[in-house]
Design an enzyme around this catalytic site. Structure first.
Site, PDB file in Angstrom:
ATOM      1  N   LYS A  54       9.701  20.454  17.590  1.00  0.00           N
ATOM      2  CA  LYS A  54      10.782  21.432  17.437  1.00  0.00           C
ATOM      3  C   LYS A  54      11.764  21.337  18.599  1.00  0.00           C
ATOM      4  O   LYS A  54      12.982  21.412  18.401  1.00  0.00           O
ATOM      5  CB  LYS A  54      10.196  22.837  17.343  1.00  0.00           C
ATOM      6  N   GLN A  98       4.677  30.570  17.813  1.00  0.00           N
ATOM      7  CA  GLN A  98       3.860  29.604  17.079  1.00  0.00           C
ATOM      8  C   GLN A  98       2.502  30.198  16.724  1.00  0.00           C
ATOM      9  O   GLN A  98       1.823  30.767  17.570  1.00  0.00           O
ATOM     10  CB  GLN A  98       3.672  28.333  17.924  1.00  0.00           C
ATOM     11  N   ASP A 121      12.022  32.457  11.882  1.00  0.00           N
ATOM     12  CA  ASP A 121      10.937  32.083  10.980  1.00  0.00           C
ATOM     13  C   ASP A 121      11.075  32.797   9.639  1.00  0.00           C
ATOM     14  O   ASP A 121      10.505  32.371   8.636  1.00  0.00           O
ATOM     15  CB  ASP A 121       9.584  32.449  11.598  1.00  0.00           C
TER      16      ASP A 121
END
Length: 285
Positions: A54, A98, A121
């Site tokens: 990422k 995460q 997200d």
């Protein structure tokens, strides 16, 4: 019939080039580069690799990236304090925590602590709710990536029958809402469903998001259906497997995603697109 491959890696590459150009235009106007903060707790090998990827993608498209890596002993209060600071930081437009998180961390509370306008997200109840009432804001990354894959086929999906296998908050549920928004007739199969085979057999679009290798038999696939395999499981030998029996399904489907290289790259590009969207919103505030 031999299915055409929906190559998410190739499609994402083209979208990444578009993002690069949009970031260059922002900088030329004197605007901030989109900023993404990624928080990792613990040393899960898969998460370490994912976070590194990422950050690499952020740098490639010209985003500002900030990484925070903590030991598993971090407390709920310490993590929430960091989120409050990032929520207030004008250089950060997107915040990603995460998963999986340690057992002592309340994941739901962490998701809700993130400013919905920085929830890239797309997990916050505010953003899921906006999608549910047909006013999408920041959208869950994997379902958004799937919708872009479906768009790439050129098939007009309005009115088609779609079956989503899996009903998780992060994948199955928002996936069903995305397809409903697009005008599909949507059926969700889950662990309590009595005849998953039957609802797959009549589907023009099948999206499986369970993480159980070989769950979807190739003979279940309706001839000409589009098959999107979101599930991904690593076997003991390190090989990655999807939910769908790929070879058999490929003989019946019109389009199918590989595992890996199908949905995964589109999830990442959707994360970057959400971050750019959040930066635009920040410009207007």
């Amino acid at each position: 019939m031999t299915a055409r491959i929906l190559d998410g890696k190739s499609i994402a590459k083209g979208l990444r080039a578009t993002l690069c150009e949009e970031v260059r235009q922002r900088l030329a106007l004197g605007l901030r580069a989109p900023g993404l903060a990624v928080i990792l707790i613990g040393n899960d090998p898969a998460s370490l690799v994912y976070v590194k990827a990422k950050r690499r993608d952020c740098e490639e498209v010209g985003f500002h990236s900030a990484a925070y890596h903590f030991e598993e002993a971090i407390t709920q209060a310490e993590l929430e304090k960091l989120l409050d600071e990032l929520n207030a930081d004008p250089q950060i437009h997107g915040i990603l925590v995460q998963t999986p998180l340690p057992a002592h961390i309340n994941s739901d509370a962490i998701i809700e602590r993130i400013d919905p306008l920085k929830d890239v997200d797309g997990f916050h109840p505010y953003n899921i709710g906006r999608l549910a009432v047909r006013r999408p804001a920041l959208r869950s990354c994997t379902p958004l990536g799937v919708m872009q894959l479906l768009d790439h086929t050129g098939v007009a999906i309005r009115g088609l029958d779609a079956t989503v296998i899996g009903a998780s908050n992060h994948l199955g549920r928002p996936m069903g809402l995305e397809l409903l928004l697009a005008g599909c007739t949507v059926t969700t199969a889950h662990k309590f469903s009595r005849n998953t085979r039957a609802v797959v057999q009549r589907a023009d679009i099948v999206v499986s998001a369970v993480g159980k290798p070989g769950l979807v038999s190739g003979e279940w696939i309706k001839p000409g259906a589009i098959v999107i395999d979101v599930g991904i499981t690593r076997a003991a030998n390190g090989k990655l497997h999807g939910d769908v029996q790929f070879e058999a399904a490929s003989e019946r489907a019109s389009w199918i995603t590989p595992v890996p290289g199908g949905v995964g790259p589109m999830t990442v590009i959707s994360l970057l697109q959400n971050t750019l969207t959040a930066a635009r919103w920040a410009d207007a505030r």
